[in-house]
Design a protein around this motif. Sequence first.
Motif, PDB file in Angstrom:
ATOM      1  N   VAL A 181       0.874  -1.203   0.122  1.00  0.00           N
ATOM      2  CA  VAL A 181      -0.077  -0.073   0.040  1.00  0.00           C
ATOM      3  C   VAL A 181       0.886   1.322   0.047  1.00  0.00           C
ATOM      4  O   VAL A 181       0.609   2.110  -0.723  1.00  0.00           O
ATOM      5  N   VAL A 182       1.908   1.276   0.799  1.00  0.00           N
ATOM      6  CA  VAL A 182       2.675   2.344   0.743  1.00  0.00           C
ATOM      7  C   VAL A 182       3.674   2.879  -0.354  1.00  0.00           C
ATOM      8  O   VAL A 182       3.691   3.964  -0.626  1.00  0.00           O
ATOM      9  N   LEU A 183       4.117   1.780  -0.919  1.00  0.00           N
ATOM     10  CA  LEU A 183       4.960   2.107  -2.043  1.00  0.00           C
ATOM     11  C   LEU A 183       4.343   2.806  -3.143  1.00  0.00           C
ATOM     12  O   LEU A 183       4.848   3.993  -3.569  1.00  0.00           O
ATOM     13  N   PRO A 184       3.113   2.742  -3.615  1.00  0.00           N
ATOM     14  CA  PRO A 184       2.768   3.328  -4.729  1.00  0.00           C
ATOM     15  C   PRO A 184       2.491   4.832  -4.252  1.00  0.00           C
ATOM     16  O   PRO A 184       2.549   5.677  -5.066  1.00  0.00           O
ATOM     17  N   ILE A 185       1.862   5.015  -3.190  1.00  0.00           N
ATOM     18  CA  ILE A 185       1.479   6.434  -2.560  1.00  0.00           C
ATOM     19  C   ILE A 185       2.531   7.292  -2.186  1.00  0.00           C
ATOM     20  O   ILE A 185       2.642   8.394  -2.102  1.00  0.00           O
TER      21      ILE A 185
ATOM     22  N   ALA B 171      12.852  -9.103   7.140  1.00  0.00           N
ATOM     23  CA  ALA B 171      13.920  -8.402   6.784  1.00  0.00           C
ATOM     24  C   ALA B 171      14.280  -8.464   5.248  1.00  0.00           C
ATOM     25  O   ALA B 171      14.550  -7.151   4.725  1.00  0.00           O
ATOM     26  N   ALA B 172      14.318  -9.422   4.591  1.00  0.00           N
ATOM     27  CA  ALA B 172      14.446  -9.480   3.077  1.00  0.00           C
ATOM     28  C   ALA B 172      13.090  -8.480   2.472  1.00  0.00           C
ATOM     29  O   ALA B 172      13.548  -7.621   1.518  1.00  0.00           O
ATOM     30  N   ALA B 173      12.070  -8.495   3.040  1.00  0.00           N
ATOM     31  CA  ALA B 173      10.768  -7.657   2.280  1.00  0.00           C
ATOM     32  C   ALA B 173      11.220  -6.219   2.412  1.00  0.00           C
ATOM     33  O   ALA B 173      11.109  -5.414   1.644  1.00  0.00           O
ATOM     34  N   LEU B 174      11.565  -5.688   3.876  1.00  0.00           N
ATOM     35  CA  LEU B 174      11.762  -4.466   4.172  1.00  0.00           C
ATOM     36  C   LEU B 174      13.065  -3.976   3.125  1.00  0.00           C
ATOM     37  O   LEU B 174      13.069  -2.795   2.490  1.00  0.00           O
ATOM     38  N   LEU B 175      14.127  -4.831   2.858  1.00  0.00           N
ATOM     39  CA  LEU B 175      15.035  -4.427   2.031  1.00  0.00           C
ATOM     40  C   LEU B 175      14.772  -4.322   0.600  1.00  0.00           C
ATOM     41  O   LEU B 175      15.222  -3.445  -0.007  1.00  0.00           O
ATOM     42  N   PHE B 176      13.910  -5.396   0.036  1.00  0.00           N
ATOM     43  CA  PHE B 176      13.414  -5.210  -1.312  1.00  0.00           C
ATOM     44  C   PHE B 176      12.686  -3.671  -1.232  1.00  0.00           C
ATOM     45  O   PHE B 176      12.864  -2.951  -2.299  1.00  0.00           O
ATOM     46  N   VAL B 177      11.778  -3.121  -0.214  1.00  0.00           N
ATOM     47  CA  VAL B 177      11.340  -1.956  -0.241  1.00  0.00           C
ATOM     48  C   VAL B 177      12.486  -0.773  -0.215  1.00  0.00           C
ATOM     49  O   VAL B 177      12.454   0.249  -1.233  1.00  0.00           O
TER      50      VAL B 177
ATOM     51  N   LEU C  44      14.106  -2.309  -4.982  1.00  0.00           N
ATOM     52  CA  LEU C  44      14.072  -3.506  -6.078  1.00  0.00           C
ATOM     53  C   LEU C  44      12.649  -4.138  -6.422  1.00  0.00           C
ATOM     54  O   LEU C  44      12.383  -4.646  -7.433  1.00  0.00           O
ATOM     55  N   ALA C  45      11.713  -3.584  -5.424  1.00  0.00           N
ATOM     56  CA  ALA C  45      10.139  -3.982  -5.462  1.00  0.00           C
ATOM     57  C   ALA C  45       9.542  -3.003  -6.344  1.00  0.00           C
ATOM     58  O   ALA C  45       9.845  -1.847  -6.403  1.00  0.00           O
TER      59      ALA C  45
ATOM     60  N   ALA D 196      12.195   7.308   4.136  1.00  0.00           N
ATOM     61  CA  ALA D 196      10.784   7.628   4.612  1.00  0.00           C
ATOM     62  C   ALA D 196       9.751   6.687   4.192  1.00  0.00           C
ATOM     63  O   ALA D 196       8.674   6.542   5.232  1.00  0.00           O
ATOM     64  N   ARG D 197       9.907   5.904   2.963  1.00  0.00           N
ATOM     65  CA  ARG D 197       8.525   4.899   2.652  1.00  0.00           C
ATOM     66  C   ARG D 197       8.881   3.832   3.637  1.00  0.00           C
ATOM     67  O   ARG D 197       7.847   3.375   3.904  1.00  0.00           O
TER      68      ARG D 197
END
Lengths: 249, 319
Positions: A114-118, B308-314, B318-319, A126-127
């Motif tokens: 949810v957070v990524l696109p907005i 941990a891996a998911a947050l890193l992707f963010v 990469l995501a 910050a994201r």
Amino acid sequence: MGKLPYDIAHLLGGAMLLLSFVLLYQRRVQAVINAFAVQGGVLALAAAWQANMQGVPELYLTALIAFVAKAVLIPLALRAMLRRLDLHRAVETALGIGTSMMAGVAVVALAILVVLPITAGARAIAREDLALALSVVLLGMLMMITRRNAISQVVGLMSLENGLVLAAVGAAGMPLVVELSTAALVLVVFVVAGFFVFQIRERFDSVDTAALESHRGEGAGDGWRGEGAGDGWRGDAGQDGQRGGAGQA
Amino acid sequence: MQTLAGLLTQALHLALVLLAAPLVVGCTRWLKARMMGRRGAPPWQPVRDLAKLLRKRPVLAENASLVSEAAPYIAVVTTLVALALVPSFAQGMAFAPLGDLLLVAGLLALARVALVLAGMDVGTAFGGMGAAREVSFSAFAEPALLVAVLSFAILAGSTNLDLVAATFRDGQLGLRVSLALAAIAMLAVALADNARMPVDNPGTHLELTMVHEAMLLESSGRHLALWEFQAALKLELWLALLAAVFLPFGTAAAGAGPLAWGLGLLAWLVKMAGLTLALAVFESAIAKMRVFRVPEFLGAALLLALLAAALLFVSTGLA
């Protein structure tokens, strides 16, 4: 300007998220309350750190409120409640621990999605911070859903509010009035919830909220479960049908 | 010159870890005993035990196959090879290019296979039960380890242990939430893999809930000595691995000469002593978990590693 201040703020947010998972993982009410108190303390630290970093002294007040209310008063009140109610120590979970942890990770994934696109334009850190705060909120909600003990549900609600405050202190330029009114609201909610727990206990000799479900007023006695579920299904189907129709039109 | 230094440090590293392995176990036991108010055996007691057991002939069951005889050697050799890849006092040793975290995990898995086969070989009830438990726990522990390695690889751009340590040491990354989560996951996996306290009780072999000891009930003499030595090597390996990844400070470069090696050795000893103390404190403070809750514990570790891996992707976009 070093990166370290941001990293520490970020790490505190991560600690909050981790403590939300600890809340989900614990079985005993006592341990749940302890974990909640620690989360309140970390929240106070996070707010104080943001005050230091953004140079906004009002946030120190937020930190103080968070510490006094979330880390000291509410846990103490919950413990007193536990003593007065003389509860069994184990929490009854509606879902198993493993399943609720999995649901927790799914919820975090949802928050990230949810957070990524907005926040496409914002900085990566910050994201991630916003994703962390939203995850704490959703995990609090999940805790309210998966626990059948009324005290754990209250803790879930309070933990949800911790997530809201975390998001608020992270955003620069949040007016103090809003925060104060939120804090006041939470205290009121806590008082009301405590009152309800006592009422539930008085009426049903248990704080298991499942005891309430047979008093919802749809159908009598044993029939409620099947009927309630049936209504839900039909409602969903109707909505889906409408949505489908709208799409065609 | 460079290759010579690499070879020399590698040889010294091997000698060091072979010497230190029984001492790590002995120190943990001694510290635990002191904390529980007992005098405890001296830290070098495991060396004496090993010397005594090595002099004795193994007694094998009538229906024991080749597996029972070969498994202890396979387990010790694979664990030792894995330990040779984990840096102790120096980086850039001769085997460093091979020091891949996935390879270390694979070698540990190979040793575990040998242990499990040995447990099941004779066909006693306890051995099979222990083997079943070990495998069902590792079904959670290994993915958790691999996902934690994945998040190191995202940060460092490699699964090579030396490169990961170098990336974490130069401080460019700062403090990362993902690293904290991965560290917790690694700690849980380390406890489970070494049959330490919340998962298994290393201090007894008279419990129905035992895991590691249950597989060793049939081995004796030289074979038992090898198994105990393998367990000691594995404990040392995990501590060294945690030190190498999360506390990569003070390690010497292989080409820096004996003085730097000495300082690196000192740093390594301090780190290992700290980790041993932490383990002893943790084990004294905590009670053993019921067996059927262990998958929950390790499942939580796996989920944290995934997080941990998911947050890193963010954060890395990469995501």
